[in-house]
Motif scaffolding. Structure first.
Motif, PDB file in Angstrom:
ATOM      1  N   ILE A  52       5.175 -16.345  23.699  1.00 37.51           N
ATOM      2  CA  ILE A  52       5.435 -16.632  25.103  1.00 37.51           C
ATOM      3  C   ILE A  52       4.203 -17.332  25.642  1.00 37.51           C
ATOM      4  O   ILE A  52       3.072 -16.900  25.408  1.00 37.51           O
ATOM      5  CB  ILE A  52       5.709 -15.335  25.875  1.00 37.51           C
TER       6      ILE A  52
ATOM      7  N   THR B  28       9.487 -18.704  26.814  1.00 33.46           N
ATOM      8  CA  THR B  28       9.532 -17.484  26.008  1.00 33.46           C
ATOM      9  C   THR B  28       9.721 -17.709  24.519  1.00 33.46           C
ATOM     10  O   THR B  28       9.764 -16.752  23.761  1.00 33.46           O
ATOM     11  CB  THR B  28      10.660 -16.554  26.501  1.00 33.46           C
ATOM     12  N   ASP B  29       9.820 -18.958  24.085  1.00 30.71           N
ATOM     13  CA  ASP B  29      10.053 -19.183  22.658  1.00 30.71           C
ATOM     14  C   ASP B  29       9.316 -20.406  22.116  1.00 30.71           C
ATOM     15  O   ASP B  29       9.918 -21.301  21.548  1.00 30.71           O
ATOM     16  CB  ASP B  29      11.545 -19.279  22.364  1.00 30.71           C
TER      17      ASP B  29
ATOM     18  N   GLN C 208       4.406 -11.500  21.837  1.00 36.24           N
ATOM     19  CA  GLN C 208       5.078 -10.208  21.979  1.00 36.24           C
ATOM     20  C   GLN C 208       4.657  -9.208  20.912  1.00 36.24           C
ATOM     21  O   GLN C 208       4.652  -8.018  21.148  1.00 36.24           O
ATOM     22  CB  GLN C 208       6.588 -10.393  21.920  1.00 36.24           C
TER      23      GLN C 208
ATOM     24  N   VAL D  63       6.711 -11.331  33.756  1.00 33.27           N
ATOM     25  CA  VAL D  63       6.794 -11.572  32.312  1.00 33.27           C
ATOM     26  C   VAL D  63       5.458 -11.246  31.668  1.00 33.27           C
ATOM     27  O   VAL D  63       5.396 -10.592  30.623  1.00 33.27           O
ATOM     28  CB  VAL D  63       7.221 -13.021  32.011  1.00 33.27           C
TER      29      VAL D  63
ATOM     30  N   VAL E  76       5.042  -8.396  28.776  1.00 32.56           N
ATOM     31  CA  VAL E  76       4.560  -8.718  27.432  1.00 32.56           C
ATOM     32  C   VAL E  76       3.327  -7.888  27.104  1.00 32.56           C
ATOM     33  O   VAL E  76       3.170  -7.398  25.989  1.00 32.56           O
ATOM     34  CB  VAL E  76       4.283 -10.229  27.300  1.00 32.56           C
TER      35      VAL E  76
ATOM     36  N   ASP F 193      10.195  -6.658  25.406  1.00 34.47           N
ATOM     37  CA  ASP F 193      10.867  -7.913  25.082  1.00 34.47           C
ATOM     38  C   ASP F 193      11.510  -8.467  26.346  1.00 34.47           C
ATOM     39  O   ASP F 193      12.293  -7.781  27.006  1.00 34.47           O
ATOM     40  CB  ASP F 193      11.934  -7.669  24.008  1.00 34.47           C
TER      41      ASP F 193
ATOM     42  N   LYS G 240      12.948 -11.745  26.471  1.00 33.33           N
ATOM     43  CA  LYS G 240      13.829 -12.877  26.168  1.00 33.33           C
ATOM     44  C   LYS G 240      15.235 -12.642  26.719  1.00 33.33           C
ATOM     45  O   LYS G 240      15.869 -11.632  26.453  1.00 33.33           O
ATOM     46  CB  LYS G 240      13.896 -13.106  24.671  1.00 33.33           C
TER      47      LYS G 240
END
Length: 101
Positions: A3, A26-27, A46, A70, A74, A79, A81
């Motif tokens: 993230i 987030t990815d 994460q 967020v 984290v 999580d 996502k």
């Protein structure tokens, strides 16, 4: 995957192939993390939260943007996502002890 939080609060839009919403993506694939580090972005992995167990997590203010929630989630190993801001706030609140008075 990690993230990544932008240095520009609340930025929404693409940066290269990554889409940021509310200042957070987030990815982000691991092969792009060096770029973000060099540019001053905050990397939140994460699997390896940035907060150590001895470091208390700073909870955002009630009206804080999703990106701040967020970050807190984290750091707590939650999580995020696919979750809404409300779901993240609920998870963070449930994972943190009430403040001592």
């Amino acid at each position: 995957m990690a993230i990544v939080k932008t240095p520009v609060e609340g930025y929404t839009g693409p940066i290269g192939a990554d889409l940021f919403v509310g200042g957070v993506c987030t990815d982000v694939p691991d092969d792009r993390l060096d770029y973000y580090r060099r540019q001053g972005y905050i990397i939140l992995d994460q699997e390896h939260p940035t907060a150590t167990p001895e470091t208390p997590v700073q909870l955002p203010a009630d009206g804080a943007p999703k990106a701040d929630w967020v970050t807190a989630a984290v750091q707590l190993g939650i999580d995020v996502k696919g979750k809404t801001k409300a779901e993240i706030i609920a998870d963070v609140t449930a994972a943190t002890p009430p403040a001592e008075e």
